[in-house]
Design an enzyme around this catalytic site. Structure first.
Site, PDB file in Angstrom:
ATOM      1  N   ARG A 150       0.889  -1.028   0.168  1.00 16.42           N
ATOM      2  CA  ARG A 150       0.131  -0.047   0.014  1.00 16.42           C
ATOM      3  C   ARG A 150       0.839   1.211   0.039  1.00 16.42           C
ATOM      4  NH1 ARG A 150       2.267   1.670   3.766  1.00 16.42           N
ATOM      5  NH2 ARG A 150       0.832   3.585   4.091  1.00 16.42           N
ATOM      6  N   GLY A 151       0.256   2.513  -0.298  1.00  9.97           N
ATOM      7  CA  GLY A 151       1.161   3.567  -0.092  1.00  9.97           C
ATOM      8  C   GLY A 151       1.041   3.850  -1.577  1.00  9.97           C
ATOM      9  N   ALA A 152       1.063   4.914  -1.963  1.00 12.93           N
ATOM     10  CA  ALA A 152       0.774   5.600  -3.470  1.00 12.93           C
ATOM     11  C   ALA A 152       2.107   4.951  -4.318  1.00 12.93           C
ATOM     12  CB  ALA A 152       0.387   7.013  -3.591  1.00 12.93           C
TER      13      ALA A 152
ATOM     14  N   ARG B  80      -7.310  -0.136  -6.964  1.00 14.31           N
ATOM     15  CA  ARG B  80      -7.839   0.671  -6.005  1.00 14.31           C
ATOM     16  C   ARG B  80      -7.871   2.331  -6.573  1.00 14.31           C
ATOM     17  NH1 ARG B  80      -4.192   1.104  -0.523  1.00 14.31           N
ATOM     18  NH2 ARG B  80      -6.170   2.190   0.068  1.00 14.31           N
TER      19      ARG B  80
ATOM     20  N   GLN C 224      -2.274   2.203   9.970  1.00 13.45           N
ATOM     21  CA  GLN C 224      -1.015   2.418   9.353  1.00 13.45           C
ATOM     22  C   GLN C 224       0.285   3.354   9.984  1.00 13.45           C
ATOM     23  OE1 GLN C 224      -3.900   3.092   7.775  1.00 13.45           O
ATOM     24  NE2 GLN C 224      -3.831   2.692   5.660  1.00 13.45           N
TER      25      GLN C 224
ATOM     26  N   ASP D 195      -1.611  10.717  -1.576  1.00 14.37           N
ATOM     27  CA  ASP D 195      -2.022   9.732  -2.712  1.00 14.37           C
ATOM     28  C   ASP D 195      -2.382  10.408  -4.169  1.00 14.37           C
ATOM     29  OD1 ASP D 195      -2.796   8.601   0.120  1.00 14.37           O
ATOM     30  OD2 ASP D 195      -2.561   7.023  -1.255  1.00 14.37           O
TER      31      ASP D 195
ATOM     32  N   ASN E 207      -5.046  12.700   0.900  1.00 14.91           N
ATOM     33  CA  ASN E 207      -4.113  11.674   1.755  1.00 14.91           C
ATOM     34  C   ASN E 207      -5.236  10.959   2.735  1.00 14.91           C
ATOM     35  OD1 ASN E 207      -1.297  10.786   2.175  1.00 14.91           O
ATOM     36  ND2 ASN E 207      -1.617  11.497   4.261  1.00 14.91           N
ATOM     37  N   LYS E 208      -4.463  10.066   3.432  1.00  8.55           N
ATOM     38  CA  LYS E 208      -5.295   9.221   4.218  1.00  8.55           C
ATOM     39  C   LYS E 208      -6.053   9.784   4.963  1.00  8.55           C
ATOM     40  CE  LYS E 208      -5.045   5.662   4.146  1.00  8.55           C
ATOM     41  NZ  LYS E 208      -6.293   4.492   3.912  1.00  8.55           N
TER      42      LYS E 208
END
Ligand code: MRU
Length: 366
Positions: free
Chosen positions: A53-55, A90, A203, A244, A254-255
Site C-alpha cells: 500500500r502507499g501510492a 484501488r 498504518q 495519494d 491523503n489518508k
C-alpha cells in the site's frame, strides 16, 4: 530501509525473474514476512488487500504486475484485461493509473515476444526513479527540519507529527514524509516523531512506528484525536504527511484524518507540509474536493480490531454493536489554503498551480 539491521527495498524481482517479491505489510509489525507474486492476479490481490500500500509502491507493484502478465500470457486480449484490472485495483492514488498508463504507452508497438523483458526494464526503472525522488524529497525536507532545529535551540529535539505511513513501506525505499526525517536523523539533528495511529487500519501505529523503530528514531504513537492537542500545547514544530494524489492547484488528498491534522495545524500556526513526488501529482485536476474519487472500504476495517494476544496468536474482535452502520472513507482532501508547502523532488513548492508549475514547467506546457 533497515529491517533487523539489513537493507531492504519493499519490492524486487527474484534473481531468475520468475516472480516479484514483496514485504507482506498486513503481517507487520508482529511478523516480517516476504511473499512471492508469480502471476498478475497476485499483484492485483496484493494491492487490493493492502499487502502493499502507499501510492508510490502500488504504482510500482502494478508495473511489476504487468511484467508478470506479459510473462505468463502476452497475447493482446488477456494482457489488456490484466492492465484494466490492475489499474482499477484501488481508485484514489494517482500513481497506480499513471504507472499502468506509462507501461502501456511504452509497449504499444512492441512484439509479444519482447513484452516481458521490456516491461521488466520499465518497472525496474520506475522503482529506481521512486528511490531517487524520495531521496531528493529528503534533501529538500531536511532544510525545513534544520530551520525548525535552529528555532528550537541547542539539543532540544525537533518535534514532527506525521499521519498514516508515508514511509519506506509506502514507497520502494526511504519514504516521502519520512525521508526528511531519516536525513535529519542521519545528520545528527535530535528529533522526535508524533505518530498518529491512523484508524481504521492503523498504518501509523503498525507501520510508521515499526519503521521508525527499525531506524532507531524516537517516536510516540498517539490516537488520531490527540494531534490537535499536542499542537495546541506547543509540542509540534512541523507536520509532514504523504499524499495519494495532489492536484495541480495544490489540494492534497491523503489518508483519512489528514484534513483534521491540517486544520489543527493552521489553528495553532504549525507549518503543515505534504511530501509529494511528482508521480503523485494529477495535473488534470485542480479541485481535489470535487474531483478526486475517495475510496470506501469494507465495514470490517472499522467494526473489528486485529492484534496479537499475549500467547502470540493474531486475533480479530468486534468492537461495534452489530446493528450500527459504518462508513469507511479511506482518504480525505486537504485544501491547498491549509498547506504550507509541498516537498517535491525538485524543491519545496507553494501549494498553488503557479508554485508547482515553477518547479515542473514541462507540466505547464502539456
Ligand atoms: O491506504 P493506504 O495505506 O495505501 O494510504 C497511504 C497513504 O495515505 C499515504 O500517506 C500516501 O500513500 C502517501 S505514501 C508515500
Amino acid at each position: 530501509m533497515l529491517v533487523g539491521g539489513r537493507e531492504y527495498r519493499t519490492i524486487w524481482p527474484t534473481a531468475d525473474g520468475s516472480a516479484v517479491e514483496i514485504i507482506d505489510q498486513t503481517r507487520l509489525p508482529h511478523e516480517f514476512v516476504t511473499v512471492q507474486l508469480t502471476v498478475w492476479e497476485d499483484a492485483e490481490r496484493a494491492i487490493r488487500d493492502m499487502q502493499v500500500r502507499g501510492a508510490p509502491l502500488i504504482g510500482v507493484t502494478a508495473a511489476y504486475g504487468l511484467y508478470l502478465a506479459a510473462r505468463t500470457n502476452p497475447a493482446a486480449e488477456p494482457f489488456r484485461l490484466a492492465a484494466d484490472r490492475l489499474r482499477s485495483a484501488r481508485p484514489t492514488a494517482v500513481n497506480l493509473m499513471a504507472a499502468v498508463d506509462r507501461v502501456m504507452a511504452r509497449v504499444a508497438d512492441i512484439d509479444e515476444t519482447a513484452l516481458a523483458d521490456e516491461i521488466g526494464r520499465v518497472a525496474a526503472a520506475m522503482a529506481d526513479e521512486d528511490v531517487r525522488a524520495c531521496r531528493a524529497i529528503g534533501a529538500h525536507g531536511l532544510s525545513l527540519i534544520r530551520d525548525a532545529a535552529e528555532r528550537r535551540g541547542e539539543d532540544e529535539p525537533v518535534q514532527i507529527l506525521t499521519h498514516c505511513n508515508a514511509g519506506a513501506l509506502a514507497t520502494v525505499d526511504r519514504g516521502t514524509a519520512t525521508s526528511p526525517i531519516y536525513e535529519a536523523h542521519e545528520a545528527g539533528i535530535p528529533l522526535h516523531v508524533w505518530v498518529d495511529e491512523t484508524r481504521p487500519r492503523g498504518q501509523g501505529a503498525r507501520l510508521t512506528a515499526w519503521e521508525l523503530g527499525q531506524h532507531g528514531i524516537r517516536h510516540t504513537v498517539i490516537v488520531d484525536g490527540a494531534a490537535g492537542h499536542v499542537m495546541q500545547r506547543g509540542m509540534v514544530d512541523l507536520c509532514i504527511t504523504g499524499t495519494d494524489r495532489t492536484t495541480a492547484g495544490g489540494d492534497v488528498c491523503n489518508k483519512i484524518g489528514t484534513y483534521h491534522v491540517a486544520l489543527a495545524a493552521a489553528d495553532n500556526s504549525v507549518p503543515f507540509y505534504a511530501a509529494v513526488p511528482s508521480t503523485s501529482i494529477d495535473w488534470r485536476m485542480s479541485d481535489g474536493v470535487s474531483e478526486i474519487e475517495i475510496e470506501q472500504r469494507a465495514r470490517e476495517e472499522v467494526s473489528r480490531i486485529t492484534g496479537r494476544t499475549p500467547d502470540g496468536r493474531m486475533e480479530s474482535v468486534d468492537i461495534l454493536p452489530d446493528e450500527s452502520s459504518v462508513a469507511n472513507f479511506a482518504f480525505d482532501v486537504t485544501p491547498a489554503r491549509l498547506v504550507t508547502g509541498l516537498i517535491t523532488e525538485r524543491g519545496v513548492a507553494a501549494a498553488t498551480r503557479a508554485g508547482l508549475e515553477a518547479l515542473f514547467p514541462e507540466a505547464a506546457r502539456r
